[in-house]
Design a protein around this motif. Structure first.
Motif, mmCIF file in Angstrom:
data_model
loop_
_atom_site.group_PDB
_atom_site.id
_atom_site.type_symbol
_atom_site.label_atom_id
_atom_site.label_comp_id
_atom_site.label_asym_id
_atom_site.label_seq_id
_atom_site.Cartn_x
_atom_site.Cartn_y
_atom_site.Cartn_z
ATOM 1 N N PHE A 100 67.426 87.651 -35.792
ATOM 2 C CA PHE A 100 68.507 88.627 -35.913
ATOM 3 C C PHE A 100 69.128 88.812 -34.533
ATOM 4 N N SER A 101 70.338 88.290 -34.356
ATOM 5 C CA SER A 101 71.065 88.541 -33.112
ATOM 6 C C SER A 101 71.904 89.779 -33.335
ATOM 7 N N LEU A 102 71.567 90.819 -32.630
ATOM 8 C CA LEU A 102 72.191 92.114 -32.886
ATOM 9 C C LEU A 102 72.920 92.578 -31.633
ATOM 10 N N PRO A 103 73.908 93.441 -31.796
ATOM 11 C CA PRO A 103 74.482 94.075 -30.612
ATOM 12 C C PRO A 103 73.354 94.812 -29.882
ATOM 13 N N GLU A 104 73.297 94.687 -28.588
ATOM 14 C CA GLU A 104 72.189 95.258 -27.832
ATOM 15 C C GLU A 104 71.979 96.736 -28.191
ATOM 16 N N PHE A 105 70.717 97.074 -28.485
ATOM 17 C CA PHE A 105 70.435 98.469 -28.833
ATOM 18 C C PHE A 105 69.161 98.940 -28.145
ATOM 19 N N GLN A 106 69.049 100.280 -28.025
ATOM 20 C CA GLN A 106 67.864 100.867 -27.411
ATOM 21 C C GLN A 106 66.897 101.319 -28.487
ATOM 22 N N ALA A 107 65.612 101.260 -28.171
ATOM 23 C CA ALA A 107 64.612 101.725 -29.135
ATOM 24 C C ALA A 107 63.301 102.046 -28.418
ATOM 25 N N THR A 108 62.570 102.978 -28.976
ATOM 26 C CA THR A 108 61.173 103.170 -28.561
ATOM 27 C C THR A 108 60.239 102.712 -29.682
ATOM 28 N N TYR A 109 60.771 102.743 -30.926
ATOM 29 C CA TYR A 109 59.995 102.295 -32.092
ATOM 30 C C TYR A 109 60.834 101.345 -32.931
ATOM 31 N N LEU A 110 60.173 100.390 -33.564
ATOM 32 C CA LEU A 110 60.807 99.576 -34.597
ATOM 33 C C LEU A 110 59.966 99.683 -35.862
ATOM 34 N N ARG A 111 60.661 99.816 -36.979
ATOM 35 C CA ARG A 111 59.971 99.926 -38.262
ATOM 36 C C ARG A 111 60.426 98.772 -39.148
ATOM 37 N N PHE A 112 59.476 98.020 -39.675
ATOM 38 C CA PHE A 112 59.773 96.877 -40.547
ATOM 39 C C PHE A 112 59.327 97.227 -41.959
ATOM 40 N N ILE A 113 60.267 97.226 -42.872
ATOM 41 C CA ILE A 113 59.952 97.555 -44.263
ATOM 42 C C ILE A 113 60.143 96.304 -45.119
ATOM 43 N N ILE A 114 59.056 95.857 -45.737
ATOM 44 C CA ILE A 114 59.135 94.721 -46.654
ATOM 45 C C ILE A 114 59.321 95.319 -48.044
ATOM 46 N N LYS A 115 60.539 95.230 -48.525
ATOM 47 C CA LYS A 115 60.881 95.938 -49.763
ATOM 48 C C LYS A 115 60.423 95.182 -51.002
ATOM 49 N N LEU B 8 63.886 92.397 -46.551
ATOM 50 C CA LEU B 8 63.362 93.013 -45.328
ATOM 51 C C LEU B 8 64.390 93.972 -44.748
ATOM 52 N N ARG B 9 63.903 95.123 -44.327
ATOM 53 C CA ARG B 9 64.770 96.102 -43.660
ATOM 54 C C ARG B 9 64.122 96.452 -42.323
ATOM 55 N N ILE B 10 64.923 96.467 -41.264
ATOM 56 C CA ILE B 10 64.417 96.826 -39.944
ATOM 57 C C ILE B 10 65.130 98.087 -39.478
ATOM 58 N N GLU B 11 64.337 99.040 -39.007
ATOM 59 C CA GLU B 11 64.898 100.299 -38.513
ATOM 60 C C GLU B 11 64.436 100.536 -37.081
ATOM 61 N N LYS B 12 65.204 101.365 -36.361
ATOM 62 C CA LYS B 12 64.870 101.684 -34.968
ATOM 63 C C LYS B 12 64.827 103.194 -34.793
ATOM 64 N N SER B 13 64.075 103.612 -33.795
ATOM 65 C CA SER B 13 64.096 105.021 -33.413
ATOM 66 C C SER B 13 64.059 105.094 -31.896
ATOM 67 N N LEU B 14 64.781 106.047 -31.385
ATOM 68 C CA LEU B 14 64.815 106.272 -29.927
ATOM 69 C C LEU B 14 64.043 107.536 -29.576
ATOM 70 N N SER B 15 63.436 108.154 -30.578
ATOM 71 C CA SER B 15 62.755 109.433 -30.355
ATOM 72 C C SER B 15 61.433 109.210 -29.626
ATOM 73 N N LYS B 16 60.898 110.305 -29.134
ATOM 74 C CA LYS B 16 59.594 110.264 -28.494
ATOM 75 C C LYS B 16 58.503 110.028 -29.550
ATOM 76 N N ASP B 17 58.707 110.590 -30.731
ATOM 77 C CA ASP B 17 57.784 110.417 -31.851
ATOM 78 C C ASP B 17 58.416 109.490 -32.897
ATOM 79 N N PRO B 18 57.587 108.893 -33.742
ATOM 80 C CA PRO B 18 58.148 107.952 -34.738
ATOM 81 C C PRO B 18 58.861 108.654 -35.888
ATOM 82 N N VAL B 19 59.996 109.235 -35.564
ATOM 83 C CA VAL B 19 60.816 109.925 -36.570
ATOM 84 C C VAL B 19 62.272 109.519 -36.360
ATOM 85 N N ASP B 20 63.133 109.967 -37.248
ATOM 86 C CA ASP B 20 64.588 109.738 -37.132
ATOM 87 C C ASP B 20 64.941 108.260 -37.023
ATOM 88 N N PHE B 21 64.406 107.471 -37.936
ATOM 89 C CA PHE B 21 64.722 106.040 -37.920
ATOM 90 C C PHE B 21 66.122 105.793 -38.486
#
Lengths: 153, 181
Positions: A117-132, A84-97
């Protein structure tokens, strides 16, 4: 029930699950679509309902918070997911993950995989979950929880 | 559904795939890859359900199938289709080798599979009896069918067998997902 988060007071607020359709969160993309097991089941707050993949990998889904949120912990409940891979984006549109985390999960015979997943606090507008990859032809995703705060409205 | 095709050269792999995929396909999507491998996509509806299965069939020459370049493409196949020529004993005995190589890539997962005996139109030249092939297929956990691409006989059968088996696996898995909570 509605929880209303006040922006300026956020530091003192108890953190809440942001991955709920009742909070205005949406799944805006999913690569499998069996209408009996839709991706909305991931964010309905219930572990009993789930989204299924219907064949082949990788598979992915993208969650849109419709606002900037601060996340400190992610939890996914799923079954038969291998990588599993998790990505974040802070963009207005779902790009630049950008990558948040990538992990190989353990096989859990007959029981849900619950991965925190306990992660260092991060900002996001989108999260992308990729099941590889997976332990079978199909996987299920039951819930995703993102603990955190609404950053600004 | 990612479908692995294997079998000796000249048994009719390409002919079978082409015949099936070109016959009345509404959304036929053929891609000729730069590698000389063709990806054919065809949707098969599953009887007595509102579901269909989209088959991604990779067709390549037998000798190319396990080249280094193809290795990546073949990770985690969902279904197996092994084809031999009923007039060619060697092509039948090589099926064991093809099956072993395909199964080595399945990471222990159960895969639906079908053994196809092609060229049944060459009646006088048959070298492999149907019963013998059926018995071997059963031992190996494969379903069996015979086709004549030339006479357009049964060309859809192997693909429907695989689609139905794959759909059955999905339904069983969904039952498991329900039982988890």
């Amino acid at each position: 029930m509605f929880l209303i988060i006040q922006p300026k007071l956020s530091e003192r607020m108890k953190s809440t699950d942001l991955c709920l359709s009742s909070e205005g969160t949406e799944v805006i993309l999913a690569t499998s679509s069996d209408e009996k097991y839709p991706p909305e089941n991931i964010i309905d707050g219930s572990s009993e309902t789930f989204w299924t993949t219907t064949g082949m990998f990788p598979q992915e889904f993208i969650i849109n918070f419709h606002k900037c949120v601060k996340i400190s912990k992610l939890t996914i409940q799923c079954y038969l997911v291998r990588s599993l891979r998790i990505e974040k984006s802070l963009s207005k549109d779902p790009v630049d993950f950008e990558e948040c985390v990538e992990k190989d999960l353990q096989y859990t015979e007959g029981a849900l995989q619950t991965e925190e997943f306990s992660l260092p606090e991060f900002q996001a507008t989108y999260l992308r979950f990729i099941i590889k990859s997976a332990f079978d032809h199909f996987v299920s995703v039951h819930t995703v929880m993102a603990e955190g705060l609404v950053d600004n409205i | 559904c990612k479908c692995s095709h294997a079998g000796d050269s000249a048994v009719g792999k390409t002919a079978l795939t082409q015949m099936f995929c070109s016959d009345g396909a509404h959304f036929q999507k053929n891609y000729t890859l730069t590698t000389g491998v063709e990806l054919l996509v065809k949707t098969v509806s599953v009887p007595e359900t509102s579901d269909s299965v989209e088959l991604f069939i990779f067709d390549s020459a037998g000798k190319e199938l396990f080249s280094e370049m193809m290795e990546k493409l073949w990770e985690q196949p969902n279904a197996l289709c092994i084809i031999y020529d009923v007039t060619n004993e060697q092509s039948f005995s090589n099926c064991a080798k093809w099956l072993e190589r395909l199964r080595a890539r399945t990471l222990g997962m159960h895969l639906p599979g079908v053994l196809v005996g092609n060229k049944t139109d060459l009646i006088g030249r048959r070298a492999v009896e149907q019963k013998r092939a059926e018995e071997w297929a059963e031992i190996q956990g494969l379903q069996y069918c015979e086709t004549s691409v030339k006479e357009m006989e049964n060309v859809e059968v192997p693909f429907h067998i695989l689609a139905n088996s794959f759909h059955q696996l999905y339904r069983e898995k969904v039952e498991t997902f329900h039982s988890l909570v």
